[in-house]
Write a protein that holds these residues in place. Structure first.
Motif, short mmCIF file in Angstrom:
data_model
loop_
_atom_site.label_atom_id
_atom_site.label_comp_id
_atom_site.label_asym_id
_atom_site.label_seq_id
_atom_site.Cartn_x
_atom_site.Cartn_y
_atom_site.Cartn_z
N LEU A 266 5.83 -32.15 -25.41
CA LEU A 266 4.97 -30.97 -25.50
C LEU A 266 5.78 -29.73 -25.86
O LEU A 266 5.34 -28.89 -26.65
CB LEU A 266 4.24 -30.76 -24.17
N ASN A 267 6.98 -29.61 -25.30
CA ASN A 267 7.85 -28.47 -25.63
C ASN A 267 8.22 -28.48 -27.11
O ASN A 267 8.34 -27.42 -27.74
CB ASN A 267 9.12 -28.50 -24.78
N LEU A 268 8.41 -29.68 -27.66
CA LEU A 268 8.74 -29.77 -29.08
C LEU A 268 7.56 -29.36 -29.95
O LEU A 268 7.72 -28.69 -30.97
CB LEU A 268 9.17 -31.21 -29.43
N CYS A 269 6.35 -29.76 -29.53
CA CYS A 269 5.16 -29.45 -30.31
C CYS A 269 4.73 -28.00 -30.14
O CYS A 269 4.25 -27.37 -31.09
CB CYS A 269 4.00 -30.36 -29.91
N ASP A 270 4.89 -27.48 -28.95
CA ASP A 270 4.39 -26.14 -28.65
C ASP A 270 5.34 -25.44 -27.68
O ASP A 270 5.17 -25.53 -26.47
CB ASP A 270 2.99 -26.23 -28.04
N PRO A 271 6.36 -24.73 -28.19
CA PRO A 271 7.32 -24.07 -27.31
C PRO A 271 6.73 -22.92 -26.51
O PRO A 271 7.38 -22.41 -25.60
CB PRO A 271 8.39 -23.57 -28.28
N TYR A 272 5.50 -22.52 -26.84
CA TYR A 272 4.87 -21.40 -26.13
C TYR A 272 3.95 -21.87 -25.00
O TYR A 272 3.23 -21.07 -24.42
CB TYR A 272 4.09 -20.53 -27.12
N VAL A 273 3.99 -23.16 -24.69
CA VAL A 273 3.11 -23.70 -23.66
C VAL A 273 3.40 -23.07 -22.30
O VAL A 273 2.53 -23.00 -21.43
CB VAL A 273 3.24 -25.24 -23.59
N ALA A 274 4.61 -22.60 -22.08
CA ALA A 274 5.01 -22.05 -20.78
C ALA A 274 4.59 -20.61 -20.57
O ALA A 274 5.05 -19.96 -19.64
CB ALA A 274 6.53 -22.18 -20.61
N GLU A 275 3.69 -20.09 -21.39
CA GLU A 275 3.25 -18.71 -21.25
C GLU A 275 2.61 -18.44 -19.89
O GLU A 275 2.62 -17.32 -19.40
CB GLU A 275 2.25 -18.35 -22.36
N PHE A 276 2.06 -19.47 -19.25
CA PHE A 276 1.37 -19.25 -17.99
C PHE A 276 2.32 -18.80 -16.87
O PHE A 276 1.88 -18.29 -15.86
CB PHE A 276 0.60 -20.51 -17.56
N PHE A 277 3.64 -19.00 -17.06
CA PHE A 277 4.59 -18.53 -16.07
C PHE A 277 4.64 -17.01 -15.99
O PHE A 277 5.12 -16.45 -15.01
CB PHE A 277 6.00 -19.05 -16.38
N PHE A 278 4.15 -16.33 -17.02
CA PHE A 278 4.25 -14.88 -17.09
C PHE A 278 3.04 -14.18 -16.48
O PHE A 278 2.89 -12.97 -16.62
CB PHE A 278 4.46 -14.45 -18.54
N GLY A 279 2.17 -14.92 -15.81
CA GLY A 279 1.05 -14.31 -15.12
C GLY A 279 -0.27 -14.54 -15.81
O GLY A 279 -0.36 -15.15 -16.88
N GLY A 280 -1.36 -14.04 -15.18
CA GLY A 280 -2.68 -14.19 -15.75
C GLY A 280 -3.39 -15.44 -15.25
O GLY A 280 -2.83 -16.23 -14.48
N LYS A 281 -4.63 -15.62 -15.68
CA LYS A 281 -5.41 -16.79 -15.32
C LYS A 281 -5.19 -17.89 -16.34
O LYS A 281 -5.17 -17.63 -17.54
CB LYS A 281 -6.89 -16.42 -15.25
N THR A 282 -5.04 -19.12 -15.85
CA THR A 282 -4.69 -20.24 -16.72
C THR A 282 -5.84 -21.23 -16.82
O THR A 282 -6.41 -21.65 -15.81
CB THR A 282 -3.44 -20.96 -16.20
N VAL A 283 -6.15 -21.61 -18.05
CA VAL A 283 -7.14 -22.65 -18.32
C VAL A 283 -6.45 -23.75 -19.11
O VAL A 283 -5.99 -23.53 -20.23
CB VAL A 283 -8.34 -22.10 -19.11
N LEU A 284 -6.34 -24.94 -18.53
CA LEU A 284 -5.75 -26.09 -19.21
C LEU A 284 -6.83 -26.84 -19.98
O LEU A 284 -7.87 -27.18 -19.42
CB LEU A 284 -5.10 -27.04 -18.20
N VAL A 285 -6.57 -27.09 -21.24
CA VAL A 285 -7.51 -27.87 -22.06
C VAL A 285 -6.76 -29.04 -22.68
O VAL A 285 -5.54 -29.01 -22.82
CB VAL A 285 -8.17 -27.02 -23.15
N GLU A 286 -7.51 -30.03 -23.08
CA GLU A 286 -6.90 -31.27 -23.54
C GLU A 286 -6.38 -31.19 -24.97
O GLU A 286 -5.32 -31.71 -25.29
CB GLU A 286 -7.91 -32.41 -23.40
N GLY A 287 -7.15 -30.55 -25.87
CA GLY A 287 -6.77 -30.62 -27.28
C GLY A 287 -6.98 -29.34 -28.06
O GLY A 287 -7.33 -28.28 -27.51
N ASP A 288 -6.80 -29.46 -29.37
CA ASP A 288 -6.86 -28.31 -30.26
C ASP A 288 -8.26 -27.73 -30.42
O ASP A 288 -8.42 -26.53 -30.62
CB ASP A 288 -6.33 -28.70 -31.65
N THR A 289 -9.28 -28.59 -30.35
CA THR A 289 -10.64 -28.11 -30.58
C THR A 289 -11.07 -27.12 -29.50
O THR A 289 -11.58 -26.03 -29.80
CB THR A 289 -11.64 -29.29 -30.60
N GLU A 290 -10.88 -27.49 -28.24
CA GLU A 290 -11.22 -26.59 -27.14
C GLU A 290 -10.40 -25.30 -27.21
O GLU A 290 -10.91 -24.20 -27.01
CB GLU A 290 -10.98 -27.27 -25.79
N TYR A 291 -9.11 -25.47 -27.52
CA TYR A 291 -8.22 -24.31 -27.61
C TYR A 291 -8.71 -23.34 -28.69
O TYR A 291 -8.80 -22.13 -28.46
CB TYR A 291 -6.80 -24.79 -27.94
#
Length: 327
Positions: free
Chosen positions: A134-159
């Motif tokens: 996942l880090n290789l595909c999307d290095p920005y996945v760890a943005e949730f560490f910087f605060g805010g409300k987090t919504v996890l979704v499965e794929g690109d369509t929902e995103y």
């Protein structure tokens, strides 16, 4: 320093980029001793402190700098501590990553909280592989560490759908992080990490079906139980909301399952169909606010039998479009 055949000048006369390049070159040489066999046990330990290492670096150089910083402690005489605004420097697959978030509260007080330690997350080998990919595909996945409300979704369509809704109402959805796991199994790994946070989060996933079209067991169905287990404590405490799209996001919202160009197809529909846009906005509101009602297209489930019943009800709907849905 200077170009070949040109006029060399001292380091202090170089630009910030050149100075940092020299620093990274030196650190890279040190990191190449990372096997530990070349380190003299009598060497004194070193502590490297860096503030915002991403400054003045090209995107490729940022990724190289991240690798160097993670490899440097392998020499056994180095510890590294950095402060950063870049999620690229957070590699969740590394066993030596402790993360502290420093924030300013509403009354102006600055506080720091350790929000992640690898040993507490209890990541297994499969989790580490999923996170590394996942880090290789999307290095920005760890943005949730910087605060805010987090919504996890499965794929690109929902995103894509949620990001479009947010883009139309930026003030309403301020500080919302939509994180795509790029696969159902990786949702479980990300949940294990988010469980260490004081704040809650939401998970949106496809229910899928228990059997494939050929009657074989569907591996995606078994992940549902893992999602249920990893979110159990958070759901009991009211911090975590888990919703399933039955049988998947496209089928739940667009009454058909798209085989190709899913994100583009979803975006095109949202731009041309106000009703679909409002339905997606309603779902996003529900995910970030547990007080909001769950849309009829989604299932807030607590057992596999409950989810199985919802899928069977969807498949027996009897509509003409249901006969063309992909299994």
């Amino acid at each position: 320093m200077g170009p070949v055949g040109g006029f060399p000048t001292t380091l202090e006369r170089q630009g910030s980029g050149a100075c940092r390049t020299l620093i990274w070159a030196a650190l890279r040489i040190l990191s190449e001793r990372a096997d530990g066999n070349n380190t003299d046990s009598t060497d004194r330990p070193h502590l490297l402190l860096l503030d915002e290492p991403e400054i003045c670096l090209h995107p490729d150089a940022i990724r190289e700098a991240c690798r160097v910083l993670y490899d440097l402690p392998k020499t056994k005489n180095w510890q590294v501590m950095i402060t950063t605004h870049s999620p690229v420097f957070i590699d969740l697959s590394r066993p030596n990553t402790s993360i502290a978030r420093v924030e300013r509260t509403a009354n102006g007080v600055v506080k720091g909280t350790t929000i992640f330690r690898p040993n507490k997350a209890k990541l297994d080998d499969d989790d580490k592989i999923e996170l590394k990919l996942l880090n290789l595909c999307d290095p920005y996945v760890a943005e949730f560490f910087f605060g805010g409300k987090t919504v996890l979704v499965e794929g690109d369509t929902e995103y894509t759908a949620f990001k479009h809704v947010i883009a139309q109402n930026p003030s309403l959805y301020k500080d919302i992080h939509v994180v795509r796991a790029r696969g159902k199994a990786c949702l479980v790994s990300l949940c294990k990490i988010l469980n260490q946070f004081d704040k809650g989060y939401a998970v949106l996933h496809d229910s899928d079906r228990e059997k494939t079209r050929k009657g074989h067991a569907n591996p995606a169905w078994s992940v549902n139980q893992k999602i249920l287990e990893v979110t159990a404590d958070g759901r009991a405490a009211g911090r975590v909301r888990v919703l399933a799209s039955v049988p998947n996001f496209e089928g739940a919202f667009f009454a058909e399952e798209v085989n190709a160009e899913k994100p583009y197809s979803a975006l095109a529909r949202l731009k041309s169909n106000e009703s679909a846009f409002l339905k997606i906005a309603e779902l996003l509101d529900c995910l970030i606010d547990s007080e909001k009602p769950v849309p009829s297209s989604e299932k807030a489930w607590t057992s596999l039998e409950e989810l199985k019943t919802a899928v069977e009800a969807f498949d027996s709907g009897g509509s003409s479009t249901s006969q063309n849905r992909k299994l």
